[in-house]
Motif scaffolding. Sequence first.
Motif: not given
Length: 525
Positions: A339-351
């Motif tokens: 199963e999946g998830s992302i890290d917080e660095t990727q979340l900030a990049w997405l925003q």
Amino acid sequence: MPCDRSILTTTDRTIRRGRVERTGNAQEYYSLRYASGEAHIVRTDLGGRRTGSLGRSLGYIAHVTDVQLLDVQSPARLEAVHELGDRPDVGPLLPMWRPQELLAAHATDALVRTLNAARISPLTGASLDLALTTGDNVDNMQWNEVQAYLGLLSGGPVSMDSGGTAYEGVQDGAVTWAWDPERADSAWALDHGFPPVPGLVEAGLRRFTAAGFDVPWLTCYGNHDGLVQGRTRITAELAKIMIGERKVYGFPAGELGDFVRDPLPLFSGPARAVDASEDRRPVERPEFVRAHFDEGGLPDGHGFTKKNLDTGTAYYAYDGISGVRIIVLDTTNPGGHYEGSIDETQLAWLQRRLSEVHGGSDDRLVVIASHHPRSSMTNTLPVPPGHADAGRRVLGDELAATLERFPNVVAWVSGHTHRHHVRPWRHAKGGFWEITTGSVMEWPSQARLLEIVENDDETLSLVSTIVDHSAPVTPEGIDTPDGLAAWHRELAANSPYSVGGVDAGGEPTDRNVELVLADPRVRGR
């Protein structure tokens, strides 16, 4: 622009299980047949349109996912878990073998050729802009698998044979828990009603030349692309097994243990000798990214950017369609588990990437793409300290809540579940459509065409059309890629091992649908 109506989609005809051809001790074996087409169903969960006809095409995309192209002779595969039946400790590892798996390359080639021929939209006359994969392109993160996958999608020679002078996989009649196509009287064939297909394995291993996409194609990173068997992270010990000469066909007595956290005990059981091959070496994420640049097709890097090369990341934004931004995420957890998830660095990049195209002079529609859908982003397993992705894992609902802040997001496209599924995600500013497509590896082995249409009543329509590859519905031989693709589809339809299950095609509302929503750019203006 004229439309090529010699190429049929599932609006013209569908493929269904037909009559029972053989009855086994455990199941019946069906042939396939053509059936009536399915018209587009208008879904108004997020709003309806007032005009009677579709408007202007803004983007036309082919979605292909979960090919799971694999080396059937690899020592790093544990097909022998099927010998253990339905034990509770086996379930999380299944399936690790499927009777059609050797022919996934041929099914993919047939699907690519069909999409090339169907590149003019019968609805608007628009040309296909690009093809998008959403991960699990290969099965076991191996170099030879990645090279074959790149050849399939861009065109060129493809070979799935990594062994010695003779076949060294599990379909040679030596075990009772796998199908031997050479014999009608094997235990597995008698249980499952499968016919003999002499020469099938040899034909499946034979090198062939793939057509490749006629349009640019984008890639995505899935759990099978980055984890051994899509479940556990690579180690030096596993890498040695992968390129080695010992292939397991049984297990030590007792419980299997936790394959994700400690896979090595499962490789300690009885084994047979196979030819070693350095071509089976593991491909970790930085090399996976780099291979897409070395391949030379369009676009350069297939979505990956120079920053991905520099940082070893696998998420990016693509702006090759005017007025549309496609944001491709990396939802594979390097700590392991499917199963999946992302890290917080990727979340900030997405925003940041979302903020760039919301409002102002650069107001664009956004399509999110990832391997895992929101509902499968439940993986909280820690990433090892020191890894670039270490830290808190961001799960699906938190990611969806982030997307709610950016109303230009109109769709989230994914794979992983091996099922067609379309559902609305509503929020205070409107909503977006979650669109999951079934796998190429398993039944029904289809792709999805997705067209973004701007209507003249301040609405958008996302028009989804399911596509079967054009190989014959009844296998007519094993001497051509289409013949092998036809066998792949029929075998997949009868396989007792399927992630998506017998109803992986979903409901009619998951297939040929027009998904309506308010045009979020109107609110911005």
